[in-house]
Design a protein around this motif. Structure first.
Motif, short mmCIF file in Angstrom:
data_model
loop_
_atom_site.label_atom_id
_atom_site.label_comp_id
_atom_site.label_asym_id
_atom_site.label_seq_id
_atom_site.Cartn_x
_atom_site.Cartn_y
_atom_site.Cartn_z
N PHE A 138 0.84 -1.20 0.00
CA PHE A 138 0.00 0.00 0.00
C PHE A 138 0.87 1.24 0.00
CE2 PHE A 138 -4.00 -1.82 2.33
CZ PHE A 138 -4.04 -2.87 1.42
N THR A 139 0.38 2.29 -0.66
CA THR A 139 1.07 3.58 -0.66
C THR A 139 0.06 4.69 -0.38
OG1 THR A 139 2.69 2.80 -2.29
CG2 THR A 139 2.49 5.18 -1.97
N ILE A 140 0.33 5.45 0.67
CA ILE A 140 -0.52 6.59 1.00
C ILE A 140 0.12 7.85 0.44
CG2 ILE A 140 0.58 6.97 3.26
CD1 ILE A 140 -2.19 7.76 4.33
N SER A 141 -0.71 8.75 -0.07
CA SER A 141 -0.22 10.03 -0.59
C SER A 141 -1.31 11.08 -0.41
CB SER A 141 0.16 9.89 -2.07
OG SER A 141 -0.97 9.52 -2.85
N ARG A 142 -0.94 12.32 -0.63
CA ARG A 142 -1.91 13.39 -0.48
C ARG A 142 -1.56 14.54 -1.41
NH1 ARG A 142 -1.40 15.54 5.62
NH2 ARG A 142 -2.56 17.36 4.84
N ASP A 143 -2.59 15.28 -1.78
CA ASP A 143 -2.43 16.49 -2.58
C ASP A 143 -2.97 17.64 -1.72
OD1 ASP A 143 -2.74 18.66 -4.32
OD2 ASP A 143 -3.13 17.36 -6.03
N ASN A 144 -2.08 18.38 -1.11
CA ASN A 144 -2.51 19.43 -0.18
C ASN A 144 -3.31 20.52 -0.89
OD1 ASN A 144 -1.32 18.20 2.07
ND2 ASN A 144 0.65 19.20 1.67
N ALA A 145 -3.00 20.79 -2.14
CA ALA A 145 -3.72 21.83 -2.88
C ALA A 145 -5.18 21.43 -3.12
CB ALA A 145 -3.03 22.11 -4.20
N LYS A 146 -5.42 20.12 -3.22
CA LYS A 146 -6.77 19.62 -3.47
C LYS A 146 -7.44 19.09 -2.21
CE LYS A 146 -5.85 18.28 -8.27
NZ LYS A 146 -5.84 17.16 -9.25
N ASN A 147 -6.74 19.16 -1.07
CA ASN A 147 -7.28 18.62 0.19
C ASN A 147 -7.75 17.18 0.00
OD1 ASN A 147 -6.89 21.03 1.68
ND2 ASN A 147 -8.78 21.88 0.83
N THR A 148 -6.96 16.41 -0.67
CA THR A 148 -7.31 15.04 -1.01
C THR A 148 -6.18 14.08 -0.64
OG1 THR A 148 -8.71 15.80 -2.83
CG2 THR A 148 -8.05 13.50 -2.87
N MET A 149 -6.57 12.90 -0.19
CA MET A 149 -5.62 11.86 0.18
C MET A 149 -5.96 10.61 -0.60
SD MET A 149 -5.20 10.11 3.95
CE MET A 149 -6.95 9.76 4.04
N TYR A 150 -4.94 9.80 -0.86
CA TYR A 150 -5.12 8.58 -1.65
C TYR A 150 -4.50 7.40 -0.93
CZ TYR A 150 -5.66 12.30 -5.09
OH TYR A 150 -6.05 13.44 -5.74
N LEU A 151 -5.01 6.22 -1.26
CA LEU A 151 -4.39 4.98 -0.80
C LEU A 151 -4.35 4.03 -2.00
CD1 LEU A 151 -3.18 3.52 1.68
CD2 LEU A 151 -5.42 2.42 1.96
N GLN A 152 -3.16 3.83 -2.53
CA GLN A 152 -2.97 2.87 -3.62
C GLN A 152 -2.72 1.51 -2.99
OE1 GLN A 152 -3.16 3.27 -7.06
NE2 GLN A 152 -2.98 1.04 -7.08
N MET A 153 -3.58 0.57 -3.31
CA MET A 153 -3.48 -0.77 -2.71
C MET A 153 -3.19 -1.77 -3.81
SD MET A 153 -6.66 -0.59 -0.01
CE MET A 153 -7.89 -0.51 -1.30
N ASN A 154 -2.02 -2.39 -3.74
CA ASN A 154 -1.60 -3.38 -4.73
C ASN A 154 -1.47 -4.75 -4.08
OD1 ASN A 154 -1.37 -1.31 -6.68
ND2 ASN A 154 0.76 -0.93 -6.09
N ASN A 155 -1.47 -5.78 -4.92
CA ASN A 155 -1.34 -7.14 -4.44
C ASN A 155 -2.29 -7.41 -3.26
OD1 ASN A 155 -0.37 -9.76 -4.20
ND2 ASN A 155 1.40 -9.17 -2.97
N LEU A 156 -3.54 -7.08 -3.46
CA LEU A 156 -4.53 -7.21 -2.39
C LEU A 156 -4.74 -8.66 -2.01
CD1 LEU A 156 -6.96 -4.45 -3.57
CD2 LEU A 156 -6.02 -4.61 -1.26
N LYS A 157 -4.99 -8.87 -0.73
CA LYS A 157 -5.21 -10.20 -0.17
C LYS A 157 -6.61 -10.27 0.45
CE LYS A 157 -0.29 -10.46 1.03
NZ LYS A 157 0.70 -10.69 2.12
N PRO A 158 -7.16 -11.46 0.57
CA PRO A 158 -8.49 -11.57 1.20
C PRO A 158 -8.53 -10.95 2.60
CG PRO A 158 -7.97 -13.60 0.06
CD PRO A 158 -6.73 -12.73 -0.01
N GLU A 159 -7.43 -11.00 3.33
CA GLU A 159 -7.41 -10.43 4.67
C GLU A 159 -7.43 -8.90 4.66
OE1 GLU A 159 -5.34 -12.74 3.42
OE2 GLU A 159 -3.25 -12.40 4.08
N ASP A 160 -7.32 -8.28 3.49
CA ASP A 160 -7.47 -6.83 3.40
C ASP A 160 -8.94 -6.42 3.33
OD1 ASP A 160 -4.66 -6.86 1.18
OD2 ASP A 160 -4.66 -6.21 3.29
N THR A 161 -9.83 -7.39 3.21
CA THR A 161 -11.26 -7.09 3.16
C THR A 161 -11.71 -6.38 4.44
OG1 THR A 161 -11.75 -8.95 1.70
CG2 THR A 161 -13.57 -8.09 3.05
N ALA A 162 -12.30 -5.20 4.27
CA ALA A 162 -12.73 -4.39 5.42
C ALA A 162 -13.42 -3.14 4.90
CB ALA A 162 -11.53 -4.01 6.28
N GLU A 163 -14.01 -2.41 5.84
CA GLU A 163 -14.47 -1.07 5.52
C GLU A 163 -13.33 -0.12 5.83
OE1 GLU A 163 -18.59 0.93 5.91
OE2 GLU A 163 -17.54 1.36 7.78
#
Length: 118
Positions: free
Chosen positions: A67-92
């Motif tokens: 996973f990689t977290i990032s943010r764009d302060n100018a847009k007040n937005t945050m992202y979470l890039q999730m790669n190689n997802l596993k069943p145990e990542d299932t959640a809200e």
């Protein structure tokens, strides 16, 4: 008032990828730390990733390298890039932001569901 709105959740097969977004809106001076939490059925909520305004990041061990977290302060937005997802990542997944108004106040989004099938 301040709102955090998540998007990007869904159903994906194991090994797949998803990108979550969290957009902050409303009246505030700036955003300090932002992060992603997740909660699976029957489990405690856990902090997945955190990023400060300067871009310093922290991850729970189980997602490091995937996973990689990032943010764009100018847009007040945050992202979470999730790669190689596993069943145990299932959640809200819920976003969190420490908003600077007259002082510091914590806000939470409503959450977005991520389901990883095996």
């Amino acid at each position: 008032q301040v709102q955090l709105v998540e998007s990007g959740g869904g159903l994906v097969q194991a090994g797949g990828s998803l990108r979550l977004s969290c957009a902050a809106s409303g009246s505030f001076f700036s955003i300090d730390a932002m992060g992603w939490y997740r909660q699976a059925p029957g489990k405690q909520r856990e902090l997945v990733a955190l990023i400060n305004r300067g871009g310093t990041t922290n991850y729970v061990d189980s997602v490091k390298g995937r996973f990689t977290i990032s943010r764009d302060n100018a847009k007040n937005t945050m992202y979470l890039q999730m790669n190689n997802l596993k069943p145990e990542d299932t959640a809200e997944y819920s976003c969190y932001a420490r908003i600077v108004r007259s002082g510091f106040t914590n806000y939470w989004g409503r959450g977005t569901q991520v389901t990883v099938s095996s």
